[in-house]
Design a protein around this motif. Structure first.
Motif, PDB file in Angstrom:
ATOM      1  N   GLN A  19     -23.126  32.008 -16.831  1.00 52.54           N
ATOM      2  CA  GLN A  19     -23.167  31.555 -15.444  1.00 52.54           C
ATOM      3  C   GLN A  19     -22.368  30.265 -15.365  1.00 52.54           C
ATOM      4  O   GLN A  19     -22.421  29.428 -16.274  1.00 52.54           O
ATOM      5  N   GLU A  20     -21.628  30.086 -14.277  1.00 51.71           N
ATOM      6  CA  GLU A  20     -20.695  28.962 -14.161  1.00 51.71           C
ATOM      7  C   GLU A  20     -21.362  27.590 -14.331  1.00 51.71           C
ATOM      8  O   GLU A  20     -20.855  26.735 -15.064  1.00 51.71           O
ATOM      9  N   THR A  21     -22.480  27.368 -13.673  1.00 48.15           N
ATOM     10  CA  THR A  21     -23.155  26.071 -13.793  1.00 48.15           C
ATOM     11  C   THR A  21     -23.622  25.830 -15.214  1.00 48.15           C
ATOM     12  O   THR A  21     -23.469  24.726 -15.762  1.00 48.15           O
ATOM     13  N   ARG A  22     -24.168  26.856 -15.848  1.00 48.71           N
ATOM     14  CA  ARG A  22     -24.647  26.704 -17.223  1.00 48.71           C
ATOM     15  C   ARG A  22     -23.488  26.457 -18.183  1.00 48.71           C
ATOM     16  O   ARG A  22     -23.621  25.680 -19.133  1.00 48.71           O
ATOM     17  N   LEU A  23     -22.341  27.076 -17.942  1.00 45.11           N
ATOM     18  CA  LEU A  23     -21.161  26.798 -18.768  1.00 45.11           C
ATOM     19  C   LEU A  23     -20.712  25.346 -18.589  1.00 45.11           C
ATOM     20  O   LEU A  23     -20.315  24.683 -19.555  1.00 45.11           O
ATOM     21  N   SER A  24     -20.788  24.837 -17.365  1.00 42.04           N
ATOM     22  CA  SER A  24     -20.439  23.433 -17.108  1.00 42.04           C
ATOM     23  C   SER A  24     -21.385  22.497 -17.851  1.00 42.04           C
ATOM     24  O   SER A  24     -20.958  21.486 -18.428  1.00 42.04           O
ATOM     25  N   ILE A  25     -22.662  22.827 -17.846  1.00 45.82           N
ATOM     26  CA  ILE A  25     -23.653  22.019 -18.558  1.00 45.82           C
ATOM     27  C   ILE A  25     -23.358  22.026 -20.057  1.00 45.82           C
ATOM     28  O   ILE A  25     -23.352  20.974 -20.705  1.00 45.82           O
ATOM     29  N   LEU A  26     -23.106  23.196 -20.613  1.00 44.08           N
ATOM     30  CA  LEU A  26     -22.802  23.292 -22.045  1.00 44.08           C
ATOM     31  C   LEU A  26     -21.555  22.498 -22.396  1.00 44.08           C
ATOM     32  O   LEU A  26     -21.513  21.819 -23.427  1.00 44.08           O
ATOM     33  N   ASP A  27     -20.552  22.562 -21.546  1.00 46.97           N
ATOM     34  CA  ASP A  27     -19.330  21.804 -21.795  1.00 46.97           C
ATOM     35  C   ASP A  27     -19.622  20.303 -21.811  1.00 46.97           C
ATOM     36  O   ASP A  27     -19.119  19.573 -22.661  1.00 46.97           O
ATOM     37  N   LEU A  28     -20.460  19.858 -20.898  1.00 43.77           N
ATOM     38  CA  LEU A  28     -20.834  18.446 -20.846  1.00 43.77           C
ATOM     39  C   LEU A  28     -21.637  18.035 -22.081  1.00 43.77           C
ATOM     40  O   LEU A  28     -21.489  16.915 -22.585  1.00 43.77           O
ATOM     41  N   LEU A  29     -22.465  18.932 -22.577  1.00 44.39           N
ATOM     42  CA  LEU A  29     -23.305  18.628 -23.738  1.00 44.39           C
ATOM     43  C   LEU A  29     -22.571  18.759 -25.078  1.00 44.39           C
ATOM     44  O   LEU A  29     -23.147  18.480 -26.123  1.00 44.39           O
ATOM     45  N   ARG A  30     -21.303  19.167 -25.049  1.00 48.94           N
ATOM     46  CA  ARG A  30     -20.519  19.267 -26.284  1.00 48.94           C
ATOM     47  C   ARG A  30     -20.507  17.939 -27.047  1.00 48.94           C
ATOM     48  O   ARG A  30     -20.476  17.916 -28.268  1.00 48.94           O
ATOM     49  N   ASP A  31     -20.500  16.849 -26.296  1.00 44.65           N
ATOM     50  CA  ASP A  31     -20.403  15.529 -26.916  1.00 44.65           C
ATOM     51  C   ASP A  31     -21.756  14.949 -27.319  1.00 44.65           C
ATOM     52  O   ASP A  31     -21.826  13.826 -27.790  1.00 44.65           O
ATOM     53  N   GLY A  32     -22.819  15.706 -27.099  1.00 43.30           N
ATOM     54  CA  GLY A  32     -24.137  15.250 -27.523  1.00 43.30           C
ATOM     55  C   GLY A  32     -25.147  15.228 -26.395  1.00 43.30           C
ATOM     56  O   GLY A  32     -24.872  15.634 -25.263  1.00 43.30           O
ATOM     57  N   GLU A  33     -26.292  14.733 -26.724  1.00 46.64           N
ATOM     58  CA  GLU A  33     -27.440  14.696 -25.826  1.00 46.64           C
ATOM     59  C   GLU A  33     -27.141  13.917 -24.542  1.00 46.64           C
ATOM     60  O   GLU A  33     -26.446  12.908 -24.572  1.00 46.64           O
ATOM     61  N   ARG A  34     -27.677  14.440 -23.439  1.00 46.03           N
ATOM     62  CA  ARG A  34     -27.515  13.787 -22.130  1.00 46.03           C
ATOM     63  C   ARG A  34     -28.815  13.851 -21.353  1.00 46.03           C
ATOM     64  O   ARG A  34     -29.563  14.813 -21.453  1.00 46.03           O
ATOM     65  N   CYS A  35     -29.026  12.834 -20.548  1.00 50.67           N
ATOM     66  CA  CYS A  35     -30.165  12.791 -19.636  1.00 50.67           C
ATOM     67  C   CYS A  35     -29.850  13.641 -18.409  1.00 50.67           C
ATOM     68  O   CYS A  35     -28.689  13.719 -17.982  1.00 50.67           O
ATOM     69  N   VAL A  36     -30.880  14.248 -17.851  1.00 50.16           N
ATOM     70  CA  VAL A  36     -30.702  15.022 -16.611  1.00 50.16           C
ATOM     71  C   VAL A  36     -30.045  14.145 -15.556  1.00 50.16           C
ATOM     72  O   VAL A  36     -29.183  14.604 -14.798  1.00 50.16           O
ATOM     73  N   CYS A  37     -30.414  12.862 -15.546  1.00 55.18           N
ATOM     74  CA  CYS A  37     -29.858  11.929 -14.558  1.00 55.18           C
ATOM     75  C   CYS A  37     -28.344  11.759 -14.700  1.00 55.18           C
ATOM     76  O   CYS A  37     -27.674  11.349 -13.757  1.00 55.18           O
ATOM     77  N   GLU A  38     -27.790  12.089 -15.867  1.00 51.88           N
ATOM     78  CA  GLU A  38     -26.341  12.060 -16.081  1.00 51.88           C
ATOM     79  C   GLU A  38     -25.699  13.410 -15.795  1.00 51.88           C
ATOM     80  O   GLU A  38     -24.552  13.481 -15.382  1.00 51.88           O
ATOM     81  N   ILE A  39     -26.438  14.479 -16.071  1.00 53.58           N
ATOM     82  CA  ILE A  39     -25.870  15.826 -15.999  1.00 53.58           C
ATOM     83  C   ILE A  39     -25.581  16.249 -14.571  1.00 53.58           C
ATOM     84  O   ILE A  39     -24.470  16.683 -14.261  1.00 53.58           O
ATOM     85  N   PHE A  40     -26.561  16.138 -13.676  1.00 53.70           N
ATOM     86  CA  PHE A  40     -26.343  16.700 -12.342  1.00 53.70           C
ATOM     87  C   PHE A  40     -25.220  16.012 -11.571  1.00 53.70           C
ATOM     88  O   PHE A  40     -24.422  16.683 -10.927  1.00 53.70           O
ATOM     89  N   PRO A  41     -25.049  14.668 -11.650  1.00 52.72           N
ATOM     90  CA  PRO A  41     -23.890  14.108 -10.937  1.00 52.72           C
ATOM     91  C   PRO A  41     -22.561  14.473 -11.600  1.00 52.72           C
ATOM     92  O   PRO A  41     -21.545  14.659 -10.922  1.00 52.72           O
ATOM     93  N   ALA A  42     -22.576  14.613 -12.929  1.00 50.48           N
ATOM     94  CA  ALA A  42     -21.332  14.914 -13.656  1.00 50.48           C
ATOM     95  C   ALA A  42     -20.786  16.285 -13.317  1.00 50.48           C
ATOM     96  O   ALA A  42     -19.565  16.495 -13.343  1.00 50.48           O
ATOM     97  N   ILE A  43     -21.672  17.235 -12.992  1.00 48.74           N
ATOM     98  CA  ILE A  43     -21.187  18.580 -12.667  1.00 48.74           C
ATOM     99  C   ILE A  43     -21.225  18.866 -11.169  1.00 48.74           C
ATOM    100  O   ILE A  43     -20.895  19.966 -10.737  1.00 48.74           O
ATOM    101  N   GLY A  44     -21.640  17.865 -10.382  1.00 47.00           N
ATOM    102  CA  GLY A  44     -21.591  18.002  -8.924  1.00 47.00           C
ATOM    103  C   GLY A  44     -22.594  18.990  -8.349  1.00 47.00           C
ATOM    104  O   GLY A  44     -22.284  19.697  -7.397  1.00 47.00           O
ATOM    105  N   GLN A  45     -23.792  19.025  -8.925  1.00 48.84           N
ATOM    106  CA  GLN A  45     -24.837  19.943  -8.455  1.00 48.84           C
ATOM    107  C   GLN A  45     -26.086  19.145  -8.100  1.00 48.84           C
ATOM    108  O   GLN A  45     -26.268  18.018  -8.558  1.00 48.84           O
ATOM    109  N   GLU A  46     -26.963  19.757  -7.332  1.00 50.06           N
ATOM    110  CA  GLU A  46     -28.247  19.151  -7.004  1.00 50.06           C
ATOM    111  C   GLU A  46     -29.126  19.088  -8.249  1.00 50.06           C
ATOM    112  O   GLU A  46     -29.085  19.986  -9.087  1.00 50.06           O
TER     113      GLU A  46
END
Length: 105
Positions: free
Chosen positions: A18-45
Motif C-alpha cells: 500500500q502506498e502509505t505503508r511503502l512511504s512509512i517503510l522508506d522513512l524508517l530505512r534510516d532507523g527508528e522514528r516517532c509517530v510525531c515525525e512520521i505523519f508530517p514527513a509523509i503528509g498524512q493525518e
C-alpha cells in the motif's frame, strides 16, 4: 508449504502493499522514528498513519516502543526492505519494457 503458512505469508505481503505503508517503510530505512515525525514527513493525518503503523506492527514488520508519551516505530526485519527494493526493480524493468513496446508502435 501449509495453508496457514501461505496465509501468514500473504498477510506480510499485504502489510507492505500500500502506498502509505511503502512511504512509512522508506522513512524508517534510516532507523527508528516517532509517530510525531512520521505523519508530517509523509503528509498524512496522524490517525491514518497510526492505523497503518499498527497494521504493520501486528503483521510483524515493525517494532514499537513507548518513551513517555511518544511512540517509536522501527523496521523489525530489514529483509522487508529487500522485498520493497525488488518490487521497485521489477517496476523499473516493466516500465522500460512498456516504454520500448510503445516506441515500437
Amino acid at each position: 508449504m501449509t495453508t496457514a503458512t501461505r496465509v501468514f505469508q500473504a498477510e506480510i505481503l499485504k502489510a507492505i502493499a500500500q502506498e502509505t505503508r511503502l512511504s512509512i517503510l522508506d522513512l524508517l530505512r534510516d532507523g527508528e522514528r516517532c509517530v510525531c515525525e512520521i505523519f508530517p514527513a509523509i503528509g498524512q493525518e496522524q490517525s491514518n498513519v497510526s492505523r497503518h503503523l499498527n497494521m504493520m506492527q501486528k503483521a510483524g514488520i515493525l517494532t514499537r516502543r513507548k518513551d513517555g508519551l511518544k511512540i517509536f516505530y522501527a523496521i523489525k526485519h530489514l529483509e522487508v526492505l529487500a522485498i520493497v527494493d525488488l518490487a521497485a526493480e521489477i517496476m523499473k524493468r516493466e516500465a522500460g519494457r512498456r516504454h520500448d513496446l510503445l516506441r515500437a508502435v
